[in-house]
Design a protein around this motif. Structure first.
Motif, PDB file in Angstrom:
ATOM      1  N   ALA A  21      33.568  42.797  30.759  1.00 22.18           N
ATOM      2  CA  ALA A  21      33.758  43.251  29.394  1.00 22.18           C
ATOM      3  C   ALA A  21      32.781  42.516  28.498  1.00 22.18           C
ATOM      4  O   ALA A  21      32.682  41.305  28.556  1.00 22.18           O
ATOM      5  CB  ALA A  21      35.191  43.005  28.945  1.00 22.18           C
ATOM      6  N   GLY A  22      32.074  43.264  27.692  1.00 22.15           N
ATOM      7  CA  GLY A  22      31.134  42.659  26.768  1.00 22.15           C
ATOM      8  C   GLY A  22      31.779  42.470  25.411  1.00 22.15           C
ATOM      9  O   GLY A  22      32.962  42.738  25.207  1.00 22.15           O
ATOM     10  N   ALA A  23      30.994  41.989  24.469  1.00 20.81           N
ATOM     11  CA  ALA A  23      31.493  41.791  23.112  1.00 20.81           C
ATOM     12  C   ALA A  23      31.852  43.146  22.507  1.00 20.81           C
ATOM     13  O   ALA A  23      31.186  44.147  22.761  1.00 20.81           O
ATOM     14  CB  ALA A  23      30.433  41.104  22.270  1.00 20.81           C
ATOM     15  N   GLY A  24      32.898  43.191  21.728  1.00 22.69           N
ATOM     16  CA  GLY A  24      33.316  44.451  21.127  1.00 22.69           C
ATOM     17  C   GLY A  24      33.936  45.367  22.156  1.00 22.69           C
ATOM     18  O   GLY A  24      34.666  44.933  23.027  1.00 22.69           O
ATOM     19  N   LEU A  25      33.605  46.625  22.090  1.00 19.07           N
ATOM     20  CA  LEU A  25      34.206  47.614  22.978  1.00 19.07           C
ATOM     21  C   LEU A  25      33.160  48.166  23.944  1.00 19.07           C
ATOM     22  O   LEU A  25      32.815  49.348  23.924  1.00 19.07           O
ATOM     23  CB  LEU A  25      34.848  48.737  22.157  1.00 19.07           C
ATOM     24  CG  LEU A  25      36.004  48.276  21.267  1.00 19.07           C
ATOM     25  CD1 LEU A  25      36.473  49.403  20.365  1.00 19.07           C
ATOM     26  CD2 LEU A  25      37.144  47.735  22.100  1.00 19.07           C
ATOM     27  N   THR A  26      32.635  47.283  24.798  1.00 20.30           N
ATOM     28  CA  THR A  26      31.655  47.667  25.807  1.00 20.30           C
ATOM     29  C   THR A  26      32.068  47.089  27.150  1.00 20.30           C
ATOM     30  O   THR A  26      32.872  46.159  27.220  1.00 20.30           O
ATOM     31  CB  THR A  26      30.245  47.138  25.464  1.00 20.30           C
ATOM     32  OG1 THR A  26      30.269  45.704  25.491  1.00 20.30           O
ATOM     33  CG2 THR A  26      29.780  47.615  24.099  1.00 20.30           C
ATOM     34  N   TYR A  82      35.353  41.666  37.307  1.00 20.16           N
ATOM     35  CA  TYR A  82      35.532  42.016  35.898  1.00 20.16           C
ATOM     36  C   TYR A  82      35.755  40.739  35.105  1.00 20.16           C
ATOM     37  O   TYR A  82      36.813  40.111  35.210  1.00 20.16           O
ATOM     38  CB  TYR A  82      36.722  42.968  35.776  1.00 20.16           C
ATOM     39  CG  TYR A  82      36.830  43.631  34.427  1.00 20.16           C
ATOM     40  CD1 TYR A  82      35.774  44.327  33.887  1.00 20.16           C
ATOM     41  CD2 TYR A  82      38.010  43.572  33.703  1.00 20.16           C
ATOM     42  CE1 TYR A  82      35.877  44.946  32.662  1.00 20.16           C
ATOM     43  CE2 TYR A  82      38.119  44.193  32.476  1.00 20.16           C
ATOM     44  CZ  TYR A  82      37.048  44.875  31.967  1.00 20.16           C
ATOM     45  OH  TYR A  82      37.151  45.479  30.746  1.00 20.16           O
ATOM     46  N   THR A  83      34.756  40.347  34.344  1.00 21.91           N
ATOM     47  CA  THR A  83      34.824  39.114  33.570  1.00 21.91           C
ATOM     48  C   THR A  83      34.430  39.411  32.129  1.00 21.91           C
ATOM     49  O   THR A  83      34.029  40.514  31.796  1.00 21.91           O
ATOM     50  CB  THR A  83      33.862  38.059  34.141  1.00 21.91           C
ATOM     51  OG1 THR A  83      32.523  38.563  34.042  1.00 21.91           O
ATOM     52  CG2 THR A  83      34.173  37.735  35.586  1.00 21.91           C
ATOM     53  N   SER A 130      41.369  40.504  26.927  1.00 22.42           N
ATOM     54  CA  SER A 130      42.179  41.613  26.422  1.00 22.42           C
ATOM     55  C   SER A 130      41.564  42.983  26.625  1.00 22.42           C
ATOM     56  O   SER A 130      41.659  43.850  25.752  1.00 22.42           O
ATOM     57  CB  SER A 130      42.519  41.401  24.939  1.00 22.42           C
ATOM     58  OG  SER A 130      43.183  40.171  24.771  1.00 22.42           O
ATOM     59  N   HIS A 131      40.907  43.170  27.761  1.00 19.22           N
ATOM     60  CA  HIS A 131      40.379  44.476  28.129  1.00 19.22           C
ATOM     61  C   HIS A 131      40.797  44.784  29.559  1.00 19.22           C
ATOM     62  O   HIS A 131      41.187  43.897  30.311  1.00 19.22           O
ATOM     63  CB  HIS A 131      38.852  44.517  28.031  1.00 19.22           C
ATOM     64  CG  HIS A 131      38.337  44.418  26.637  1.00 19.22           C
ATOM     65  ND1 HIS A 131      38.519  45.409  25.695  1.00 19.22           N
ATOM     66  CD2 HIS A 131      37.638  43.442  26.012  1.00 19.22           C
ATOM     67  CE1 HIS A 131      37.955  45.042  24.554  1.00 19.22           C
ATOM     68  NE2 HIS A 131      37.417  43.851  24.720  1.00 19.22           N
ATOM     69  N   PRO A 154      41.945  35.705  29.281  1.00 23.28           N
ATOM     70  CA  PRO A 154      41.115  34.531  28.982  1.00 23.28           C
ATOM     71  C   PRO A 154      41.046  33.568  30.167  1.00 23.28           C
ATOM     72  O   PRO A 154      42.060  33.214  30.741  1.00 23.28           O
ATOM     73  CB  PRO A 154      41.825  33.874  27.803  1.00 23.28           C
ATOM     74  CG  PRO A 154      42.734  34.902  27.254  1.00 23.28           C
ATOM     75  CD  PRO A 154      43.041  35.858  28.367  1.00 23.28           C
ATOM     76  N   GLY A 155      39.822  33.183  30.522  1.00 24.69           N
ATOM     77  CA  GLY A 155      39.604  32.181  31.546  1.00 24.69           C
ATOM     78  C   GLY A 155      39.997  32.595  32.951  1.00 24.69           C
ATOM     79  O   GLY A 155      40.065  31.762  33.844  1.00 24.69           O
ATOM     80  N   LYS A 156      40.295  33.851  33.184  1.00 22.80           N
ATOM     81  CA  LYS A 156      40.781  34.293  34.489  1.00 22.80           C
ATOM     82  C   LYS A 156      40.115  35.597  34.897  1.00 22.80           C
ATOM     83  O   LYS A 156      40.676  36.663  34.768  1.00 22.80           O
ATOM     84  CB  LYS A 156      42.292  34.514  34.377  1.00 22.80           C
ATOM     85  CG  LYS A 156      43.077  33.945  35.513  1.00 22.80           C
ATOM     86  CD  LYS A 156      44.527  33.983  35.132  1.00 22.80           C
ATOM     87  CE  LYS A 156      45.341  34.590  36.240  1.00 22.80           C
ATOM     88  NZ  LYS A 156      46.735  34.677  35.915  1.00 22.80           N
ATOM     89  N   PRO A 157      38.865  35.519  35.394  1.00 23.94           N
ATOM     90  CA  PRO A 157      38.217  36.769  35.816  1.00 23.94           C
ATOM     91  C   PRO A 157      39.007  37.436  36.928  1.00 23.94           C
ATOM     92  O   PRO A 157      39.611  36.772  37.755  1.00 23.94           O
ATOM     93  CB  PRO A 157      36.855  36.339  36.321  1.00 23.94           C
ATOM     94  CG  PRO A 157      36.777  34.883  36.175  1.00 23.94           C
ATOM     95  CD  PRO A 157      38.064  34.365  35.641  1.00 23.94           C
ATOM     96  N   GLN A 158      38.996  38.714  36.932  1.00 23.52           N
ATOM     97  CA  GLN A 158      39.702  39.479  37.940  1.00 23.52           C
ATOM     98  C   GLN A 158      38.693  40.225  38.789  1.00 23.52           C
ATOM     99  O   GLN A 158      37.655  40.641  38.302  1.00 23.52           O
ATOM    100  CB  GLN A 158      40.652  40.484  37.284  1.00 23.52           C
ATOM    101  CG  GLN A 158      41.763  39.839  36.509  1.00 23.52           C
ATOM    102  CD  GLN A 158      42.765  39.158  37.430  1.00 23.52           C
ATOM    103  OE1 GLN A 158      43.189  39.730  38.407  1.00 23.52           O
ATOM    104  NE2 GLN A 158      43.121  37.939  37.119  1.00 23.52           N
TER     105      GLN A 158
END
Length: 90
Positions: free
Chosen positions: A1-6, A27-28, A32-33, A51-55
């Protein structure tokens, strides 16, 4: 997930490529995405970016184009969606 909605920190990048077979998606990024596929056959696959927990997760993909989106209400409508184009296995 990037900044904003990307889905990526590269501005407006929403198309990704993969090779047919079992694909690992990491997915990092921004918290909240989510990342999910619109295809009914992949309905059980969803990743979260807390937060702090890539999936990460593995999914088997055949050749074709798959639609991805964020399941958080309003995010896909605001542009947090894209495609994964899967090419032939090597």
């Amino acid at each position: 997930a990037g900044a904003g909605l990307t889905f990526d920190s590269v501005p407006f990048k929403s198309n990704f490529a993969a090779t047919a077979g079992v694909v690992q998606i990491d997915y990092t990024g921004e918290p909240s995405h989510t990342l999910a596929f619109r295809e009914a056959s992949l309905a059980g696959f969803e990743l979260h970016s807390p937060p702090g927990k890539p999936q990460s997760g593995k999914v088997e993909l055949k050749e074709g184009v798959y639609d991805i989106y964020c399941t958080i209400p309003g995010h896909a409508a605001a542009g947090m969606e894209g495609t994964v184009t899967v090419g032939p296995a090597a």
